[in-house]
Design a protein around this motif. Structure first.
Motif, PDB file in Angstrom:
ATOM      1  N   VAL A  23       0.932  -1.354  -0.136  1.00  0.00           N
ATOM      2  CA  VAL A  23      -0.091   0.120  -0.020  1.00  0.00           C
ATOM      3  C   VAL A  23       0.884   1.108   0.072  1.00  0.00           C
ATOM      4  N   ILE A  24       1.757   1.257   0.843  1.00  0.00           N
ATOM      5  CA  ILE A  24       2.675   2.493   0.972  1.00  0.00           C
ATOM      6  C   ILE A  24       3.427   2.643  -0.194  1.00  0.00           C
ATOM      7  N   THR A  25       3.829   1.558  -0.964  1.00  0.00           N
ATOM      8  CA  THR A  25       4.740   1.581  -2.136  1.00  0.00           C
ATOM      9  C   THR A  25       3.973   2.344  -3.191  1.00  0.00           C
ATOM     10  N   ALA A  26       2.603   1.834  -3.255  1.00  0.00           N
ATOM     11  CA  ALA A  26       1.677   2.370  -4.263  1.00  0.00           C
ATOM     12  C   ALA A  26       1.418   3.682  -4.045  1.00  0.00           C
ATOM     13  N   LEU A  27       1.183   4.349  -2.782  1.00  0.00           N
ATOM     14  CA  LEU A  27       1.015   5.649  -2.430  1.00  0.00           C
ATOM     15  C   LEU A  27       2.274   6.448  -3.020  1.00  0.00           C
ATOM     16  N   PHE A  28       3.462   6.131  -2.756  1.00  0.00           N
ATOM     17  CA  PHE A  28       4.871   6.534  -3.202  1.00  0.00           C
ATOM     18  C   PHE A  28       4.711   6.910  -4.667  1.00  0.00           C
ATOM     19  N   GLU A  29       4.547   5.753  -5.456  1.00  0.00           N
ATOM     20  CA  GLU A  29       4.530   5.807  -6.961  1.00  0.00           C
ATOM     21  C   GLU A  29       3.511   6.983  -7.432  1.00  0.00           C
ATOM     22  N   PHE A  30       2.336   6.813  -6.658  1.00  0.00           N
ATOM     23  CA  PHE A  30       1.280   7.719  -7.030  1.00  0.00           C
ATOM     24  C   PHE A  30       1.833   9.288  -6.995  1.00  0.00           C
ATOM     25  N   LEU A  31       2.694   9.423  -5.860  1.00  0.00           N
ATOM     26  CA  LEU A  31       3.029  10.878  -5.370  1.00  0.00           C
ATOM     27  C   LEU A  31       4.073  11.193  -6.543  1.00  0.00           C
ATOM     28  N   LYS A  32       5.098  10.268  -7.197  1.00  0.00           N
ATOM     29  CA  LYS A  32       5.921  10.342  -8.178  1.00  0.00           C
ATOM     30  C   LYS A  32       5.075  10.853  -9.403  1.00  0.00           C
ATOM     31  N   GLU A  33       4.124  10.493  -9.833  1.00  0.00           N
ATOM     32  CA  GLU A  33       3.446  10.787 -10.959  1.00  0.00           C
ATOM     33  C   GLU A  33       2.527  11.832 -10.879  1.00  0.00           C
ATOM     34  N   HIS A  34       2.108  12.317  -9.602  1.00  0.00           N
ATOM     35  CA  HIS A  34       1.138  13.093  -9.513  1.00  0.00           C
ATOM     36  C   HIS A  34       1.363  14.090  -8.274  1.00  0.00           C
ATOM     37  N   ARG A  35       2.635  14.606  -8.363  1.00  0.00           N
ATOM     38  CA  ARG A  35       3.036  15.615  -7.425  1.00  0.00           C
ATOM     39  C   ARG A  35       1.968  16.632  -6.880  1.00  0.00           C
ATOM     40  N   GLU A  36       1.666  17.489  -8.156  1.00  0.00           N
ATOM     41  CA  GLU A  36       1.112  18.769  -8.130  1.00  0.00           C
ATOM     42  C   GLU A  36      -0.394  18.367  -7.509  1.00  0.00           C
TER      43      GLU A  36
END
Length: 212
Positions: free
Chosen positions: A86-99
């Motif tokens: 779960v946390i890894t998926a959230l980190f990946e989402f952050l990388k792609e959708h920072r703004e």
């Protein structure tokens, strides 16, 4: 000729860029249509007003994170595995959708009156929190977690750790958040900072553990 989906996405991307740069109050509908290279009637075809456009961005941020969390948890077997996924998926989402994530956090911490009253985000924030809590409740039922703490207290702890790491990326982007970071967060949550507890088995996989 552009399809409706492409045009709607074009408006959303332009709006996100403007909101991220100037904030809600500092962004006008004209700013958005200029950035999207569309007309006002086109924008109003997809969204009722500026608030509706802002709401669509928030909904996507929370709904997509919710979808990713559910899919990630399904890939894990034990509670530690599920949390790492779960946390890894959230980190990946952050990388792609920072703004987009910054927009979601800024909305949560906005001053009264800074965001229109019709904007709704708490219900989806609670839903996402409740999903993590469902994993924690499962861990309590299985005896993985300390029953001296309530599921609410434990969820606040792990959720707080996750969000602190995410928010930290906006003022200190190094180090980059990775799966290794996610594993360390889960170890900290489950073992504590004292290093007195050794979790040597995660999802049936043996891992060497050294006391710090």
């Amino acid at each position: 000729m552009k399809t409706n989906a492409v045009t709607r996405d074009q408006v959303l991307r332009a709006a996100l860029a403007k909101f991220a740069e100037c904030g809600y109050a500092g962004t006008s509908v004209q700013d958005i249509v200029d950035a999207a290279a569309v007309t006002k009637p086109t924008l109003y075809y997809y969204f009722p007003n500026k608030a509706g456009l802002y709401q669509a961005l928030l909904d996507y941020a929370h709904d997509e994170r919710f979808r990713l969390m559910r899919e990630a948890a399904a890939r894990g077997e034990s509670l530690p595995d599920k949390l790492v996924e779960v946390i890894t998926a959230l980190f990946e989402f952050l990388k792609e959708h920072r703004e987009l994530i910054r927009l979601a956090f800024s909305t949560a911490f906005a001053a009264p009156g800074e965001i229109p009253a019709e904007i709704r985000y708490l219900d989806k924030c609670v839903r996402n929190f409740d999903f993590i809590q469902s994993l924690i409740r499962q861990g309590l039922a299985e005896g993985v977690l300390n029953r001296r703490f309530t599921s609410q207290e434990l969820t606040m702890s792990i959720y707080g750790l996750i969000n602190m790491y995410v928010m930290g990326q906006f003022f200190r982007p190094d180090p980059t958040l990775t799966r290794r970071t996610a594993e360390q967060i889960v170890k900290l949550f489950l073992e504590g900072a004292g290093g007195k507890r050794d979790l040597s088995k995660w999802g049936g996989r043996k891992a060497s553990a050294k006391a710090n």
